[in-house]
Every structure is written in C-alpha cells, then in structure tokens.
Design a protein around this motif. Sequence first.
Motif, PDB file in Angstrom:
ATOM      1  N   ASP A 165      -6.203   2.553   7.215  1.00  0.00           N
ATOM      2  CA  ASP A 165      -7.525   1.909   7.331  1.00  0.00           C
ATOM      3  C   ASP A 165      -7.371   0.441   7.743  1.00  0.00           C
ATOM      4  OD1 ASP A 165      -8.669   4.299   6.609  1.00  0.00           O
ATOM      5  OD2 ASP A 165      -9.072   3.716   4.524  1.00  0.00           O
TER       6      ASP A 165
ATOM      7  N   LYS B  14      -2.061   2.579  -4.150  1.00  0.00           N
ATOM      8  CA  LYS B  14      -3.279   3.063  -4.800  1.00  0.00           C
ATOM      9  C   LYS B  14      -2.979   4.229  -5.744  1.00  0.00           C
ATOM     10  CE  LYS B  14      -8.059   3.400  -3.374  1.00  0.00           C
ATOM     11  NZ  LYS B  14      -8.980   3.503  -2.267  1.00  0.00           N
TER      12      LYS B  14
ATOM     13  N   ASN C 276       0.828  -1.218   0.000  1.00  0.00           N
ATOM     14  CA  ASN C 276       0.000   0.000   0.000  1.00  0.00           C
ATOM     15  C   ASN C 276       0.854   1.257   0.000  1.00  0.00           C
ATOM     16  OD1 ASN C 276      -1.367  -2.319   1.281  1.00  0.00           O
ATOM     17  ND2 ASN C 276      -3.129  -0.960   1.263  1.00  0.00           N
TER      18      ASN C 276
ATOM     19  N   GLN D  29      -3.670   6.347   3.086  1.00  0.00           N
ATOM     20  CA  GLN D  29      -4.989   6.126   3.694  1.00  0.00           C
ATOM     21  C   GLN D  29      -5.304   4.642   3.845  1.00  0.00           C
ATOM     22  OE1 GLN D  29      -7.086   8.869   4.673  1.00  0.00           O
ATOM     23  NE2 GLN D  29      -7.883   7.132   5.848  1.00  0.00           N
ATOM     24  N   SER D  30      -4.982   3.868   2.810  1.00  0.00           N
ATOM     25  CA  SER D  30      -5.396   2.457   2.821  1.00  0.00           C
ATOM     26  C   SER D  30      -4.664   1.676   3.924  1.00  0.00           C
ATOM     27  CB  SER D  30      -5.155   1.818   1.458  1.00  0.00           C
ATOM     28  OG  SER D  30      -3.793   1.885   1.099  1.00  0.00           O
TER      29      SER D  30
ATOM     30  N   ASP E 216      -7.546   9.827  -2.170  1.00  0.00           N
ATOM     31  CA  ASP E 216      -8.389   9.125  -1.191  1.00  0.00           C
ATOM     32  C   ASP E 216      -8.189   9.630   0.245  1.00  0.00           C
ATOM     33  OD1 ASP E 216      -5.825   8.160  -0.852  1.00  0.00           O
ATOM     34  OD2 ASP E 216      -6.426   6.044  -0.673  1.00  0.00           O
TER      35      ASP E 216
END
Length: 909
Positions: free
Chosen positions: A727, A714, A219, A723-724, A341
Amino acid sequence: MDRIPISRRSFIGAAAAATAALAATGCSPDNTLREADAAEATQATTPDGHRLDAEFDPNLHGEWVTVPCWHNCGGSRCMLRAYTVDGVVMRVKTDDTHDDTFELPQQRACPRGRSQRQHLFGADRIKYPLKRVHWQPGGGDNIHGELRGKDEWERITWDEACEMIAQEIDRIYAEYGNRSIMIGGYAGAQLENVLDQLGGHIPFLNSNSYGSYFVGTPNLGITYAINPDINGSNDRLDLLNADTIVLYSANPAWCSAGNPMYHFMRAKENGTAFVYVGPDYNFSASTLDARWIRVLPGSDTAFLLAVAYVMIIEDENGSILDWDFLHRCCVGFDAETMPDDATVDENLHDYVLGAYDGIPKTPEWATEYCGTPVEDIRWYAHLQARGNNVMNLHSYAAARYNGSEYFPQLFLTIGCMGGHLGRPGNATGGIFSFSAGNSGEPIVQCGAPLPDLDAMTTGNSAIGTLTIANPNDDAITGPEMWSAVLKGSYHYMGTISYADGSSSIVEPEERDINIRAYFAQNNEGFSTNMDINKAIEVFRGLDLVVCHTWQFRPTAQYSDIVLPCTTRWENAEYETGMINTQINRDFMLIPGTVCEPLYEAKSDRQFVELLAEKCGLDPREFYTRSDTQRRFDAVLTSTIRTEDGTGVMPLVTVTQEKIDELGLEGKPQQGVIDYDEFVKTGSYQAPRRENDNWTWIAYQDFVADPEAHPLPSKSGKFEIYCQSRADILNLMGVSEHEFKPYPVFFQSKDNYEATFADWESKTKGDYPLQCFQPHYLRRAHTILENTPWLREAYVNPFFMNSKDAAERGLTDGDAVLVSSPYGKVVRHLAIDDCFMEGVCAIPHGGWVEMDEETGIDFGSSDSTLNGSYFAESLVMGFNSVVVQVEKFEGRAVPLDLDKPLPQPIVVNE
Ligand code: SF4
C-alpha cells in the motif's frame, strides 16, 4: 636522513607543499584548479621543506594520541594512534593497545584511515573563508551563476562571510518566502537550527545507502536499529557456528575494510564455507575463497524467485522447506497463512509455481534475466535447505538498483523458507558499516544522544534547551531533487523516518517550490545525488550556495561562499560526535586532540553561533552547555551491558573529586573503567568469550515464542505477504507497476533489459553494457579522494571483462570513453575477468572534473553517468546504469596521481 627540527606551522606548510608537488604535473580541464608552482615543488625537496618523511624518533617529546577515522566508509570507525609533537603528526599507526586475540581483537584501520594525516594537512585544506569573486549578494545579475565551478576566489573574514549569509537569508525569505532554502546534508546539519528559527528549510528525503530497505522494512517484520536490518544478523562469535556464510552483494574488504574481514577470516579458519552472490568476484570473495554465484546487476528478484521455485519443487518429504517456521513465524507464504489484512487472494507459493501468470519461475526462466547458470540456481536452492546452518548476509547494494523494491522481502523469504533465522549459526539480515560481521545491540554504548541524530531522524532540531521544529512540512525525494528545483514543483508524498523506518507516506500532491539557496554541511550532495549535469544546472541557477568544509570538494567548487571547517583531530572538545552509537558493538572510542583548529577553521557549533548572532538570534539558546560539559555528559551516560546480559550499567567510574577537579557538572558513579584511564587510553573494548551472555542471535526470542515477542509488522510475524508495504509503494504513485503484497518479477528502467534494442531477438542497443558502481578502497564515498598516497595506491580504473574489451579492440590501460544516456566519463581501463560478461564497473565517489566543451567528466564521478528520475518509488537506483564503452581518442589523459589537487585560485591571498 637527517633529523629535522619541526614546528606545527612549518609542518603544515611543508606538508601542503609536498602534496602540491605531488600534484604538480598534468593539467586541469579548466582554469579553476591551481597548479603548484616550481617554487613549491623545490621547497618540497629541501631539508626545511618536506617534513612528511622526517625521521621518526619516539624519544622526541611527543605522545601517541588516540584519534578516530570517522569517515562514512561503511566500516567500523577504526582506531588510529597519532604520534604528535607540538601539534605535528609525525606518524600514524593503528590499534596496538593490547595483544590481538579473538576475544579482544585490535580495532585495526585500513589504508584510508592510516593516510589521514596527509588528508588533514593537505595542500587543498580550506584555510580561511572564501567568496567567489564574481558573486555578490542581492540576487539577479550580481550572482553570475554561470561562473560557478569556474570562478576565482577572494579571501574574506568570518565576520564578513556570516554577515553576507545572514543578509541573503533575510532577503531570500522576504522575496521568495520561507520555502526557498534547501539544506543538502541529511546527516544532521546543525545549520537547520538557525534556519528553522528564522523561517524554515526544505529537506530532502533520500533512500541513501539503504535503497529499497528504506521503504517499509519494519512492515515486513524486519528490525530497524538506526539502519534497517543490521541487527537481523548475528554477532561475530556466532559466525563460527555457521556451515556456510553467504555474502550477498557484499564486499567488506573494500567497503568496511577495518575489522569485518578479520571476523570472516576467523570463521573461515574455523571451517565455515563462503558463498558470494553478485556480478563480480570481488576481493572479499577471493580472500575467503568463496563460491561465486553470478547474478547480473539489478536482477536479484528473478534469481531469488527461481531459488524459491527449486526449493518448493524439490522439497521431497520436507527436506528443504522449513514448514514449521513458515507457518509459525510467517504470514502469506501459502494460502494457509494469509494475514488478516490481505486484500488479494494470492500468495508467493502459488505465484512462483505460475498459478497467476502461467509462468513457473524455473531456473531456465530466470537465467534469461539474471545470467545465473541454471545449475548454480539449483545449487543455491539446496544450500538454503533446512538443516543446513546458513547465514545469509546482505549489503544494501542489491537494494540500490531500479526495480529492487521487492528485494528485501524476497531475500527474507528465502531465509524463512529454510528457517535460517533465530538460531545459532543461522541468520538472514544485513551487514553494513559499524555492524559488518558483528551485528547486535551495542555492548558498550555512548551516552547523550546527539542532537544531529535528532535532527536527522525527526526533521526537528534539538540542541541545548531549545527545540525547533521546521515550519515547513516539505520533503523533496532524492530521485527528483534536481528536477524539482529546475521545474519549480515536485511530487510531495510525505516522509519516512530515518530513526525507525516508519512511513508517513500520504496521498501525493504536486507542490510548487522555489529554491533560491543551498547550504551544504556534512554532505557532498552536489555530486552524490545522481546526474551531475543536472546538478550543475541547478547550482548555476541559484542565488546563493554556501559550503562549510575542510577541503575543496566538488560542492565547494560550485559554491559562492566556502567556510573552513575543523576536523575531528582538531580540538576534540568540539567533537562529541565520535562518542556515538556508530561504533561497533564491542568498542567505544573517545578521541584525543592532535592540534588546535588549523588556520581559521571553525567547528559546526562555532559557525552556527556566529551566524545566529548575525541573524539577530541569541546563540546561547542554541547551545546551552559548553563543549567540555557536553563531552563529559556523553562519557558519564555511556553504558556497558551487565555480565548477565539483562541490563546496562555505567561504563566509566567517576569520583566527586574528579568532577570537582574538572570543574564540571555530574554525579559520581561506579563503572568498569576509571575516567582517567578511559581518557588516557582513548577507548574501551568489551572482552568477549565463547557463549558469553552478550552473544547476539537475531530474532532468537521471536522464533522461540512468536506470540510473546512480536515483530514490528502488523501481524507481528515476518510478512511474506505484506499488504501495508504494498500500500505504501502504490500510494507513492510514481510507478507504472502496481506493487503486489508479495514479491513478483517486473522489468525496470536502465537495467539489463535496457541494454537491448529488441529483447525478443536479443539485439543489443546503443548502450549494450551494464555499469555498476562498487565502493572502492581509495575513498569512503567521496571522502579521501584528494589523498595522494591513496591516489597512488589505488588508481581508480574502469573495470571490464576481457571478452567485452576484445570486442571493442581495447587493451589494458587504454583511456576509454564511457557514455550513458545521461553523461560521459573518461578512465583508464583495467581488464578483469572477475566481472561477468556484459558487466563493467566504475568505482563510486570520484570527484567531478567537467570539461564543458566536450561534456566529459575526467574525474569520472559515477553520478555523471547516472540519471535522476523516479523509477518505481522514492528509491534511488544509484547502483547501475547502461553504457557504451569505446577507446578515447581525445587529449592525453594523465593518471589521477599526476593531476593537480583541486584548489581555489585566491586573488588576494
Ligand atoms: S575508512 Fe573505514 S575501514 Fe578504513 S580506517 Fe576509516 S573507518 Fe576504518
């Protein structure tokens, strides 16, 4: 010395006796370990006894056989050559198949590899199937679980063993359901095939060596090639182009003791300077005359945030920061490059300056947490300036502390701030195992992907033509592995792929579980999963524990059925495993055979086939090709990069005549080495030359054109704001800390701050020292711990700074009691000012010897000191714990060399 006639049988017996004699003095903490008797000791010194020192005569009718050191040392899978006479290994040497040159360095083994003949032919070799005397099938009172680790053993046949195991699998599934059997091996236990066909097994999800690099590194844009970030650094030829190489928490001289240090030494001779960052000035650092940047264990986030602060604040006229790199190749460093994002309107640049919490991350702020002198933080920040050719090379050690979740992101960020990626002489990435000092996609690559790798990476098993999915979708994470079994439920959160690091983390749920059996194959899970005391409690509560092994290691000692396993020196046809990807990129080894399987040892395949039959399955469905054919397939499908570097071609030339002569299946092909020569030499090494087309500069294509060569993140770029990944970490739901999408400082359990009873007044608490756990040259994790030569060479002490020792009235060589909140060990002290004040160390991988009266582990497993719990995510904080140290006032403590090797007491031998 008189020359001694030899035979394989007498050699094995004599070697065993010799080893036993070495172990004949001292005493065991309980009665589970057999001490060598006087007869054995005498035999070891008679002309017909002790053969290990028999005169070496190369004119004997022997041959040099190429064999691997296959151990999981983080090393390079080095070449060994065994002089073998009638199945007896008379001498072992390392690679001398050609002159040693920079272009074609010999693949030299370390002392661990060179000691292997004593390991294989040792007194504690498991010779035949064993059953614990007071264990009977059927569960209930018959199991006498309280005697695990203490009981005696009886010899049984393979047929009896497999019959009992099959009946128990049947009974346990019937009584407890299909979610009741755990396999402790993550490295491709082929037993999974049988269990998955019958009903399924429960795997566990362990961050292993990788620590926080296991979670969401793709990521961030970091490459993942079997292991995370190992292709993020450059190959050995490019080391010479660096002005400075930073070894960040890395000690290849102990961990990867084959060729990696050779590569770094060549760079040193070429004028490259070295810097070492970590809590001890280790052997690699001293060998390379590196500048030492002291950082307390687990405090790397504070250190690197302060480095970022200095780089930002002192970036006069763009002299430090590579703004072009940060804006072209990254997202989220500052407000200008936020990713699409992003859900939080914050960025690292402003956080470091104190915009969100009012705390600028100055060196003066950081030094309180990381112990690094302020001037060293500043120096390190200027080292990272753009224009310097710097390679930042990390091991995973700094990622194996509690609270290290931001380390991969922040380490990458510092490299990005100076633009140290994608250019010759610059890198920011991992060094580990076979790739240490020589990263990059393989030049020579073995063929035929191994089934065990499929099993490891997908949770499914694929051998022969049969693909078997595990009917269970469970995955118990490492931090609560033992607790889950004890309490009967666990925190299910999905999984992460070992193959590519992709995350399938889901909304967590509490799941009931009832584990009744544990199978150990390819793994020492009992003593390497943190908190030995809890592991013992777990094992003693199970119905069945089975261990397939060649030595009486801790898992075997606490099992019910122990099955003898072959090694990779015994009939190589059983072992296609060494023709595999875990070999350095220049080199491939095809092992020869020194002897047939010793005693009654069986390979993984033979065990699986036997058990399958007892379970009413057709073993031919599990393995459809012969071992000989599988090995040949692997040779035929092995490849080498073409000279222009654009593609691959077959490595080995095989003619139709050769295929017919071997009686195997295959098609003729043209490669670069003839089949017979390859097998005779046992290896192939790609010759290198300066600026050849095989040189690996990590991320070079991406940095040249980010849009045309996007990264796995991403955004397709390096994500300083990710962000991913945040998360994923937040979804796991085990941390009180809410993870930000960019790296921030926070305090975690059992780290430096925990050494204080009161942080503000700096009053120390009950456990005032940090104890970390370096890899040690005596063993590879737990393997080779039972080798007397290595025990003699490396005494396995407890390391401590002289000031900390003096405060406790301790002197060099004292037996010391080391206590953590979770357990106690005893070791002899080695006072060593290469360790920071307040930091001590216990070498990783000792075999537990638990004295149950006192609760003291005299084998000093690091897992005895570690607690097992969720700290912040599924990352296991293996690498340090808080401790107190005092002089041990109990019984006399012998050196390990003077203790008996663990051996089962067999009542009907
Ligand atoms: S232990 Fe590691 S470094 Fe040593 S010989 Fe074996 S593979 Fe090489």
